[in-house]
Write a protein that holds these residues in place. Sequence first.
Motif, PDB file in Angstrom:
ATOM      1  N   ASP A  74       0.850  -1.194   0.000  1.00  0.00           N
ATOM      2  CA  ASP A  74       0.000   0.000   0.000  1.00  0.00           C
ATOM      3  C   ASP A  74       0.887   1.245   0.000  1.00  0.00           C
ATOM      4  N   ILE A  75       0.430   2.286  -0.662  1.00  0.00           N
ATOM      5  CA  ILE A  75       1.227   3.514  -0.754  1.00  0.00           C
ATOM      6  C   ILE A  75       1.266   4.266   0.571  1.00  0.00           C
ATOM      7  N   ARG A  76       0.089   4.518   1.142  1.00  0.00           N
ATOM      8  CA  ARG A  76       0.005   5.352   2.345  1.00  0.00           C
ATOM      9  C   ARG A  76      -0.443   4.515   3.533  1.00  0.00           C
ATOM     10  N   MET A  77       0.391   4.511   4.570  1.00  0.00           N
ATOM     11  CA  MET A  77       0.094   3.775   5.795  1.00  0.00           C
ATOM     12  C   MET A  77       0.639   4.545   6.982  1.00  0.00           C
ATOM     13  N   PRO A  78       0.079   4.322   8.171  1.00  0.00           N
ATOM     14  CA  PRO A  78       0.669   4.923   9.378  1.00  0.00           C
ATOM     15  C   PRO A  78       2.098   4.429   9.536  1.00  0.00           C
ATOM     16  N   GLY A  79       2.956   5.252  10.089  1.00  0.00           N
ATOM     17  CA  GLY A  79       4.360   4.879  10.178  1.00  0.00           C
ATOM     18  C   GLY A  79       5.029   5.103   8.836  1.00  0.00           C
TER      19      GLY A  79
END
Length: 208
Positions: free
Chosen positions: A61-66
Amino acid sequence: MERSAESLAQPVIHIVDDDASMRLALEDLLASVGLQVRSHGSVADFLASERPDAPGCLILDIRMPGQSGMDFHRQMESHDLRLPVIFITGHGDIAMGVEAMKNGAIEFLSKPFRDQDLLDAIQHGLEQDQTRRGREAEMALLYGHWDALTAGEQAVMRGVARGLLNKQIADELGLSEVTVKVRRGNVMKKMQARTLADLIRMADRLGL
């Protein structure tokens, strides 16, 4: 022809996505076509996991927490990770897709995407990774053969790689022509080269 354990290893698809429902949907899809799956909610979880020594690819996934998928992709080499990457994103744009592909990703899919598009990308990724692993195994074997040569045999092989005749190699190394001939025969056996052309190709791959 007997197949190696490498070629028989069951491929593993790794998923890194913070969306639990997306991970579950992907797990179900890939399991339905007989693929092994290991999924993680973050890059940190993926890095902390034990990864099997098997062909695979990474759905990221492109955008994740951290750490974001894009940042991790740029740093994979520093983690000694060479898995082909398929990006999935619900927040992508053309610029991100272009950057991802320039950095070596094999596909950039915007959610929602067609199942078949993902499966096609996975197939491409697995073929790419199997090719890479096969090439690395061949080079490891080649270096093993090279390391089995004595220093004198390596010197003779270097001469052969430069196109020198036995007499020329003997003059250069201060040896008798008979000694060079014996060492050259040993080189052919230890390198498992059937012909001079084989040996030259091996020398080229070794950078001699």
